[in-house]
Design a protein around this motif. Sequence first.
Motif, short mmCIF file in Angstrom:
data_model
loop_
_atom_site.label_atom_id
_atom_site.label_comp_id
_atom_site.label_asym_id
_atom_site.label_seq_id
_atom_site.Cartn_x
_atom_site.Cartn_y
_atom_site.Cartn_z
N UNK A 1 1.25 -4.59 -10.97
CA UNK A 1 2.20 -3.49 -10.90
C UNK A 1 3.02 -3.58 -9.62
N UNK A 2 2.35 -3.90 -8.52
CA UNK A 2 3.03 -4.02 -7.23
C UNK A 2 4.01 -5.18 -7.23
N UNK B 1 -7.16 -3.92 -0.48
CA UNK B 1 -7.30 -2.92 -1.53
C UNK B 1 -6.21 -3.06 -2.58
N UNK B 2 -4.97 -3.27 -2.13
CA UNK B 2 -3.86 -3.36 -3.06
C UNK B 2 -3.97 -4.59 -3.97
N UNK B 3 -4.51 -5.68 -3.43
CA UNK B 3 -4.60 -6.90 -4.20
C UNK B 3 -5.97 -7.11 -4.85
N UNK C 1 8.68 -9.84 -8.49
CA UNK C 1 7.98 -11.10 -8.72
C UNK C 1 7.71 -11.25 -10.22
N UNK C 2 8.08 -12.38 -10.85
CA UNK C 2 7.86 -12.54 -12.29
C UNK C 2 6.37 -12.57 -12.63
N UNK C 3 6.00 -11.95 -13.76
CA UNK C 3 4.60 -11.93 -14.16
C UNK C 3 4.47 -11.80 -15.66
N UNK C 4 3.28 -12.09 -16.16
CA UNK C 4 2.99 -11.92 -17.59
C UNK C 4 2.66 -10.47 -17.86
N UNK D 1 7.75 -12.58 -0.63
CA UNK D 1 7.97 -11.20 -1.08
C UNK D 1 6.65 -10.49 -1.35
N UNK D 2 5.71 -11.19 -1.94
CA UNK D 2 4.40 -10.61 -2.22
C UNK D 2 3.69 -10.25 -0.92
#
Length: 652
Positions: free
Chosen positions: A121-122, A111-113, A128-131, A252-253
């Motif tokens: 957001x999580x 559900x979270x992913x 964790x680096x993201x765009x 970490x994810x």
Amino acid sequence: MIKSLLVANRGEIACRIFRTCRALGIATVAVYSDADAGALHVREADTAVRLPGAAPADTYLRGDLVVAAALAAGADAVHPGYGFLSENADFAAAVQDAGLRWIGPPVKAIELMASKTRAKELMAAAGVPLLAPVDPAAATAEDLPLLLKAAAGGGGRGMRIVRDLGDLPGELTAAGAEALSAFGDGEVFAEPYVERGRHVEVQVMADEHGGVWALGTRDCSLQRRHQKVIEEAPAPVLPDELRERLHEAAVAAARAVGYRGAGTVEFLVAPGGRPYFLEMNTRLQVEHPVTEEVFGLDLVALQLRIAEGEPLPAAGPPSPVGHAVEARLYAEDPARDWQPQTGALLSLRVPDEPGVRLDTGYTGGDTIGVHYDPLIAKVIARAPTRAEAVRLLARALERARIHGPVTNRDLLVRSLRHPDFVGGRPDTGFYDGHLAALTAPGDGAAARLAATAAALAEAARGVAAGGVARFGAWRNLPSRPQARRYRSEPDGSEHEITYRSGRAGLSVPDDGVRVVAAAPDRVTLETDGVTRTFHVTVHDTRAYVDTASGAYTFTVLPRFTDPADRTEPGSLLAPMPGTVVRLADGLAEGAAVTAGQPLIWLEAMKMEHRVLAPASGTLTALHAAPGLQVEVGALLAVVTESSTDPSEEQPA
């Protein structure tokens, strides 16, 4: 312990999971649609349960039917494979509510992913680096180019690149419609599009005891329509510092969502080397074999053991050894906008050599239908070095005997030998820049020589049937030249081959070509002192010629053109069998259209294809409507060309 496992999937991945089950002593259960009644995964399972219907929405996407099938067959566990219901939290919950074991992550993690927006957001909270997402309503020219993505799915569905702000509203609508059709959720978001980035991912494996493994990196940058074509492990030319950073981010994810089982954390690495989180796939990936090959692991077996409650070995994962590359063999024509192909797969034989692995859901004699993904097989090569693995894979594909629909085999071989790929410089724009060269017609002289072999093999069949024995043996004069015509597929070039048959056997008048031997299935020719052998197989009007350096497919042409083959000018024909999903706004008979304007959208094999106006003029006939299922070559509409472009006409 698991005694009987149902795989809620089909094709190659079902066969792959069954292989591990057999090795572990687990009974297997298949589900199948009416279109898959004779499929390989059904033949290989111990038990099979029918899901009435053919469309995925009526069969493989019906979680209630799949759960009922598992209970009816006495299975005690369900593996979702990839695609279909593999990342559906409701299905995972239904499996467990029915008292069955779920071979996958916890429902909460799915559900979270499941939503890419929530996942980002999580991941941001986990460091964790993201765009950063872009609000389409507030986008400016400085934000371009943008990538639109479906929030609830992947596989390239619902994805659009926007380079002009004026195109944004229309592309949002189109992406949302495609996402809704594919995933039942039309939510679409936008983020910056990174030009010439690399798609790098990390395989993770986690148990319920707190153990999390990062099983190296994979590079999946060579993609068509945002779908992967060639993958490899480990990802080449990555600095050790960046590789370690990706491993840490992936772990970490997984920990952030309490993950369990096999999963993949995907990143986009910008040309400058900065990584950005893309998504986490809460399932086994199509490209998992390259990780298995370099780590010496069976990831499906690990999934099953983790589901049974076993911890990952405390010593950690084994060290990777060597390099592995995987190529996805599709029934499609890359030179014609990747059009999927259907029909009988007459032969599928890949060289059985050390280091070469074939994962497939087909064998020779099976039929590639219109309802599912056009993936025929995955061919994987493993070797001590990347250069050796790439060379081995290209050679195995080159020598494979694949008879039937057009495939992307030649594109794969050329891609693997392209200097950018050989040099370890793959990026997601590879086919944007190189597709024309990679799909250009091959060596015309080589094709003509192969057509010559086809003609001589056909003549040899006549000899074997008694043709020359009855007539030729009593002639003192040389026989009259015979001619046969062939059309190369899929490029369309034609070859007329002339030969003679006489007391000394078959010969050709072409200078420099000597017939060494000619049999109905094998021809040996000598040119410029070099002897080559051609293996010839004929099915109806198709001749397949396999050589040590490539393969050729020819259509045997009649001596005269059939008048019934003529098509009226301006006819729009279905390029493949599929379903009409929508028409251009306001499209009706009498409408003015412009050359190149998209008029009709067809969906086939999980991909959407546009049918364009062949010329500017008036739509004088329309035979297509949403929901209509059509066969290849079906007449969809007719455009009568006008001397004036409708877009240039001035109002009265």
